[in-house]
Design a protein around this motif. Sequence first.
Motif, PDB file in Angstrom:
ATOM      1  N   PHE A  76       0.816  -1.215   0.000  1.00  0.00           N
ATOM      2  CA  PHE A  76       0.000   0.000   0.000  1.00  0.00           C
ATOM      3  C   PHE A  76       0.848   1.262   0.000  1.00  0.00           C
ATOM      4  CE2 PHE A  76      -2.925  -3.186   1.613  1.00  0.00           C
ATOM      5  CZ  PHE A  76      -4.087  -2.884   0.913  1.00  0.00           C
ATOM      6  N   SER A  77       2.171   1.115  -0.085  1.00  0.00           N
ATOM      7  CA  SER A  77       3.043   2.287  -0.034  1.00  0.00           C
ATOM      8  C   SER A  77       3.260   2.899  -1.410  1.00  0.00           C
ATOM      9  CB  SER A  77       4.391   1.912   0.584  1.00  0.00           C
ATOM     10  OG  SER A  77       5.083   0.976  -0.237  1.00  0.00           O
ATOM     11  N   THR A  78       2.721   2.294  -2.472  1.00  0.00           N
ATOM     12  CA  THR A  78       2.833   2.840  -3.818  1.00  0.00           C
ATOM     13  C   THR A  78       1.439   2.923  -4.438  1.00  0.00           C
ATOM     14  OG1 THR A  78       3.050   0.728  -4.975  1.00  0.00           O
ATOM     15  CG2 THR A  78       5.051   1.659  -4.038  1.00  0.00           C
ATOM     16  N   THR A  79       1.235   3.912  -5.285  1.00  0.00           N
ATOM     17  CA  THR A  79      -0.094   4.116  -5.862  1.00  0.00           C
ATOM     18  C   THR A  79      -0.500   2.963  -6.762  1.00  0.00           C
ATOM     19  OG1 THR A  79       0.956   5.433  -7.607  1.00  0.00           O
ATOM     20  CG2 THR A  79      -0.017   6.627  -5.757  1.00  0.00           C
ATOM     21  N   LYS A  80       0.437   2.403  -7.510  1.00  0.00           N
ATOM     22  CA  LYS A  80       0.086   1.351  -8.466  1.00  0.00           C
ATOM     23  C   LYS A  80      -0.397   0.098  -7.751  1.00  0.00           C
ATOM     24  CE  LYS A  80       1.695  -1.060 -12.575  1.00  0.00           C
ATOM     25  NZ  LYS A  80       0.523  -0.598 -13.339  1.00  0.00           N
ATOM     26  N   THR A  81       0.404  -0.407  -6.808  1.00  0.00           N
ATOM     27  CA  THR A  81       0.000  -1.626  -6.111  1.00  0.00           C
ATOM     28  C   THR A  81      -1.155  -1.357  -5.155  1.00  0.00           C
ATOM     29  OG1 THR A  81       1.795  -1.194  -4.519  1.00  0.00           O
ATOM     30  CG2 THR A  81       2.238  -2.756  -6.279  1.00  0.00           C
ATOM     31  N   SER A  82      -1.248  -0.136  -4.637  1.00  0.00           N
ATOM     32  CA  SER A  82      -2.369   0.191  -3.759  1.00  0.00           C
ATOM     33  C   SER A  82      -3.690   0.137  -4.527  1.00  0.00           C
ATOM     34  CB  SER A  82      -2.167   1.582  -3.145  1.00  0.00           C
ATOM     35  OG  SER A  82      -3.249   1.932  -2.320  1.00  0.00           O
ATOM     36  N   ASP A  83      -3.685   0.645  -5.763  1.00  0.00           N
ATOM     37  CA  ASP A  83      -4.888   0.566  -6.597  1.00  0.00           C
ATOM     38  C   ASP A  83      -5.202  -0.881  -6.970  1.00  0.00           C
ATOM     39  OD1 ASP A  83      -5.161   3.288  -6.499  1.00  0.00           O
ATOM     40  OD2 ASP A  83      -4.155   3.654  -8.416  1.00  0.00           O
ATOM     41  N   ASP A  84      -4.160  -1.658  -7.269  1.00  0.00           N
ATOM     42  CA  ASP A  84      -4.369  -3.059  -7.636  1.00  0.00           C
ATOM     43  C   ASP A  84      -4.967  -3.865  -6.480  1.00  0.00           C
ATOM     44  OD1 ASP A  84      -3.473  -2.753 -10.211  1.00  0.00           O
ATOM     45  OD2 ASP A  84      -1.404  -3.345  -9.762  1.00  0.00           O
ATOM     46  N   MET A  85      -4.644  -3.482  -5.254  1.00  0.00           N
ATOM     47  CA  MET A  85      -5.157  -4.219  -4.098  1.00  0.00           C
ATOM     48  C   MET A  85      -6.659  -4.013  -3.904  1.00  0.00           C
ATOM     49  SD  MET A  85      -2.823  -6.093  -2.727  1.00  0.00           S
ATOM     50  CE  MET A  85      -3.309  -6.412  -1.032  1.00  0.00           C
ATOM     51  N   ARG A  86      -7.253  -3.075  -4.615  1.00  0.00           N
ATOM     52  CA  ARG A  86      -8.701  -2.867  -4.553  1.00  0.00           C
ATOM     53  C   ARG A  86      -9.408  -3.375  -5.810  1.00  0.00           C
ATOM     54  NH1 ARG A  86      -6.897   2.169  -2.986  1.00  0.00           N
ATOM     55  NH2 ARG A  86      -7.599   3.048  -4.981  1.00  0.00           N
ATOM     56  N   TRP A  87      -8.673  -4.054  -6.695  1.00  0.00           N
ATOM     57  CA  TRP A  87      -9.244  -4.479  -7.965  1.00  0.00           C
ATOM     58  C   TRP A  87     -10.427  -5.421  -7.765  1.00  0.00           C
ATOM     59  CZ3 TRP A  87     -10.182  -9.212 -10.050  1.00  0.00           C
ATOM     60  CH2 TRP A  87     -10.543  -9.255 -11.401  1.00  0.00           C
TER      61      TRP A  87
END
Length: 439
Positions: A302-313
């Motif tokens: 969750f510390s990066t925007t890309k993976t943080s967005d992917d974690m809500r996919w």
Amino acid sequence: MSKPRQDTAYQDGVEQFLTFAYRDIPRDSEILCPCKKCKNRLNHSHDEVRTHLRCDGIIQGYTTWVHHGEMYESPQFAFVDVPTDTTNLPTSGVSRAPAVQDGMQELLQAAFFRNEMFESLPSMSEGVVDVESGFADMEQTVAEDVHPADDNAKESEQNLYERYLKDAHTSLYPGCKFSKLSFLVNLYHLKCLNGWTQESFTRLLGVLSDSYPPHVDLPKTYYQVKRIIRALGLDYVKIHACPKDCMLFRGSSAKKDFCDVCQSSRWKDFKKNGSTIRPKKKKKPAKVLRYFPLIPRLQRLFSTTKTSDDMRWHEDGRTKDGKMRHPADGEAWEDFNRRYPKFAADARNVRLGLASDGFNPFGNMSSKHSTWPVMLVPYNLPPWICMKQTSLLLSMIIPGPDSPGNDVDIYLQPLIDELLELWKGVQTCDASSRKKFPL
């Protein structure tokens, strides 16, 4: 291509997709069709794919065209877009490469939990679980991978961060696309991917050091590079285990020398002339579990925007038409949501799958040895990402030579403790919303 199908922007997006998909293959070739009916399962010609996309639309959430040649940036190298601020760094005598976006500054901010990423938050340390303190009685990995003499001069975290940040903005040499830090990270990554030995890696560093100008000042040995990389990554702890798999020497049993169940010694004994003797030097454990703490690894996602967005996919990007494409479409997922609505209310809460199997690490099937890695799969991610090797989380390595069998629950204790801690909620920073939330 998220626009309505009648929109001109959508039509232009279809043409851009086809141009990208056919950039390296003949025009008369067939490709997987990403329309809502074919779902990347059926091959069609160029014109047929265009017709399907215009009539049926593209799969919702298919924004990284991994089935058509686009490379997905793995979580380790996908970083939050943060403005570069080098006002406090010395600039004399060094050459800068401001145009190179290698993600090193974002890697440092994630590794050191710098609050520059969340300007609206007063502190990153407030409410964050100190995972290392939970394993205070365990052995650290320094004894195995790095010579103790290398750690004599311990720098404060702030000084270490500033030194690494300077190296992240200093070109290896004038005109080079690599910074000093990114060069070492990429070189060490190649070492891991290709299985280079420590000796061969040290020799390569020696050749590179002799080849580059003197001011480059590269590390000369594997251990020097290891010290640098260790500060950037996520470490593991070594937990001594009973040689008969009865218990782990942790918590209140961390200082004990004998197993509470079978009274076996936690230390190796050596036999000489038929008699058992204890070594005079440092004692070696009979069995060691290598455990990779879970909480900091989930927080890193969750510390990066890309993976943080992917974690809500699984909630925001998934097509919800009743068809089974992802565990989130299954009955078990829905049943869990009904039982625990508070947990399901926040899409950022992590759903994990656990898998383990034994293998012979020596590659010799005639020798009997079974080591058991335990892997965790973050099912929050899209299906084309969550099963990639870079997305799997190594939780622990259960040592051999024998399979743990029914005693595998003994080795899962540290993981279960962390999962219970996560169930209560651990304060985590979300790079997308730039706020803290209970993970």
